[in-house]
Design a protein around this motif. Structure first.
Motif, short mmCIF file in Angstrom:
data_model
loop_
_atom_site.label_atom_id
_atom_site.label_comp_id
_atom_site.label_asym_id
_atom_site.label_seq_id
_atom_site.Cartn_x
_atom_site.Cartn_y
_atom_site.Cartn_z
N LEU A 118 51.26 36.70 28.66
CA LEU A 118 52.14 37.17 27.61
C LEU A 118 52.72 35.99 26.83
O LEU A 118 53.05 34.95 27.40
N ASN A 119 52.84 36.17 25.52
CA ASN A 119 53.45 35.15 24.68
C ASN A 119 54.96 35.12 24.91
O ASN A 119 55.52 36.03 25.51
N ASP A 120 55.59 34.07 24.40
CA ASP A 120 57.04 33.99 24.49
C ASP A 120 57.66 35.22 23.84
O ASP A 120 57.24 35.63 22.76
N GLN A 121 58.61 35.80 24.49
CA GLN A 121 59.37 36.97 24.02
C GLN A 121 58.51 38.22 23.85
O GLN A 121 58.93 39.18 23.22
N GLU A 122 57.30 38.21 24.39
CA GLU A 122 56.46 39.41 24.38
C GLU A 122 56.75 40.20 25.65
O GLU A 122 56.84 39.64 26.74
N GLN A 123 56.90 41.51 25.50
CA GLN A 123 57.19 42.36 26.64
C GLN A 123 56.20 43.51 26.70
O GLN A 123 55.77 44.01 25.66
N VAL A 124 55.84 43.91 27.91
CA VAL A 124 54.99 45.09 28.08
C VAL A 124 55.88 46.32 27.91
O VAL A 124 56.90 46.46 28.56
N VAL A 125 55.46 47.21 27.01
CA VAL A 125 56.22 48.40 26.70
C VAL A 125 55.67 49.61 27.43
O VAL A 125 56.42 50.41 27.98
N GLU A 126 54.35 49.76 27.45
CA GLU A 126 53.69 50.87 28.13
C GLU A 126 52.49 50.31 28.89
O GLU A 126 51.81 49.41 28.42
N PHE A 127 52.23 50.91 30.06
CA PHE A 127 51.15 50.46 30.94
C PHE A 127 50.38 51.69 31.41
O PHE A 127 50.96 52.59 32.02
N TYR A 128 49.08 51.74 31.11
CA TYR A 128 48.26 52.90 31.44
C TYR A 128 46.99 52.49 32.19
O TYR A 128 46.52 51.36 32.05
N VAL A 129 46.44 53.43 32.92
CA VAL A 129 45.13 53.30 33.53
C VAL A 129 44.20 54.20 32.72
O VAL A 129 44.56 55.33 32.38
N ALA A 130 43.00 53.69 32.44
CA ALA A 130 42.05 54.46 31.62
C ALA A 130 40.70 54.54 32.31
O ALA A 130 40.25 53.58 32.95
N ASP A 131 40.06 55.68 32.15
CA ASP A 131 38.67 55.84 32.55
C ASP A 131 37.83 55.51 31.34
O ASP A 131 38.04 56.04 30.26
N ARG A 132 36.92 54.63 31.52
CA ARG A 132 35.98 54.29 30.45
C ARG A 132 34.67 53.99 31.13
O ARG A 132 34.51 52.94 31.74
N PHE A 133 33.74 54.90 31.04
CA PHE A 133 32.46 54.77 31.71
C PHE A 133 31.79 53.48 31.28
O PHE A 133 31.77 53.17 30.10
N THR A 155 39.45 45.12 31.73
CA THR A 155 38.33 45.91 32.22
C THR A 155 37.81 45.29 33.51
O THR A 155 37.64 44.08 33.59
N TYR A 156 37.54 46.16 34.49
CA TYR A 156 37.13 45.69 35.81
C TYR A 156 35.66 45.97 36.08
O TYR A 156 35.32 46.79 36.90
N GLU A 157 34.77 45.27 35.38
CA GLU A 157 33.34 45.36 35.70
C GLU A 157 33.11 44.77 37.08
O GLU A 157 32.31 45.27 37.85
N ASP A 158 33.77 43.68 37.36
CA ASP A 158 33.76 43.03 38.67
C ASP A 158 35.23 42.87 39.06
O ASP A 158 35.98 42.17 38.37
N PRO A 159 35.68 43.52 40.14
CA PRO A 159 37.10 43.46 40.51
C PRO A 159 37.63 42.04 40.70
O PRO A 159 38.82 41.78 40.52
N GLU A 160 36.75 41.11 41.03
CA GLU A 160 37.18 39.72 41.22
C GLU A 160 37.28 38.95 39.91
O GLU A 160 37.89 37.89 39.86
N LEU A 161 36.65 39.49 38.85
CA LEU A 161 36.61 38.78 37.58
C LEU A 161 36.85 39.76 36.42
O LEU A 161 35.92 40.15 35.72
N PRO A 162 38.10 40.18 36.21
CA PRO A 162 38.37 41.13 35.13
C PRO A 162 38.16 40.49 33.75
O PRO A 162 38.24 39.27 33.60
N ILE A 163 37.86 41.33 32.78
CA ILE A 163 37.66 40.90 31.41
C ILE A 163 38.87 41.36 30.59
O ILE A 163 39.24 42.54 30.64
N PHE A 164 39.46 40.45 29.83
CA PHE A 164 40.64 40.75 29.03
C PHE A 164 40.28 40.78 27.56
O PHE A 164 39.59 39.89 27.06
N THR A 165 40.77 41.79 26.86
CA THR A 165 40.60 41.89 25.42
C THR A 165 41.99 42.02 24.80
O THR A 165 42.81 42.80 25.27
N PHE A 166 42.24 41.26 23.75
CA PHE A 166 43.55 41.23 23.10
C PHE A 166 43.40 41.73 21.66
O PHE A 166 42.59 41.22 20.90
#
Length: 126
Positions: free
Chosen positions: A28-43, A60-71
């Motif tokens: 998270l950037n400075d002064q950035e806060q998480v407002v909502e947190f959801y779990v999603a199904d995406r085949f 995204t958890y294609e590999d639980p040990e190596l998640p992929i982050f998209t911003f």
């Protein structure tokens, strides 16, 4: 990586923002806060979707040990569409549009109040 040609996330659960992993908190950037947190199904892989005060973070958890982050910064979206129902039997939808990924959609089955997310995106788009 996320295939933005088929970018539809179906939200299955809302989580407490206290349950966010330390690895995500550290991004998270400075002064950035998480407002909502959801779990999603995406085949074919599950994802976590975080709406922060500045952007959407998709893990995204294609590999639980190596998640992929998209911003996805709110300021890069040019338009958005919302279907927000107070009826538990109806789905709620959020569609965001920009020049780079075309459209990304989030479906919220059940009773979700999207007003805070709408306000954050609306303030960033102008």
């Amino acid at each position: 990586m996320i295939d933005f040609k088929a970018s539809r996330f179906i939200i299955t659960d809302k989580k407490s923002t206290l349950m966010i992993q330390k690895s995500i908190q550290a991004m998270l950037n400075d002064q950035e806060q998480v407002v909502e947190f959801y779990v999603a199904d995406r085949f074919p892989f599950p994802s976590e979707v975080l709406f922060t005060s500045k952007r959407i973070i998709i893990c995204t958890y294609e590999d639980p040990e190596l998640p992929i982050f998209t911003f996805l910064p709110y300021s890069k979206f040019i338009a958005f569409s919302v279907k927000n129902s107070n009826n538990y039997d109806l789905e709620n939808e959020l569609e965001l549009y920009n020049y780079f990924v075309d459209k990304i959609s989030f479906e919220f089955p059940g009773n979700y109040n999207l007003s805070l997310i709408i306000k954050l995106i609306g303030n960033a788009i102008g």
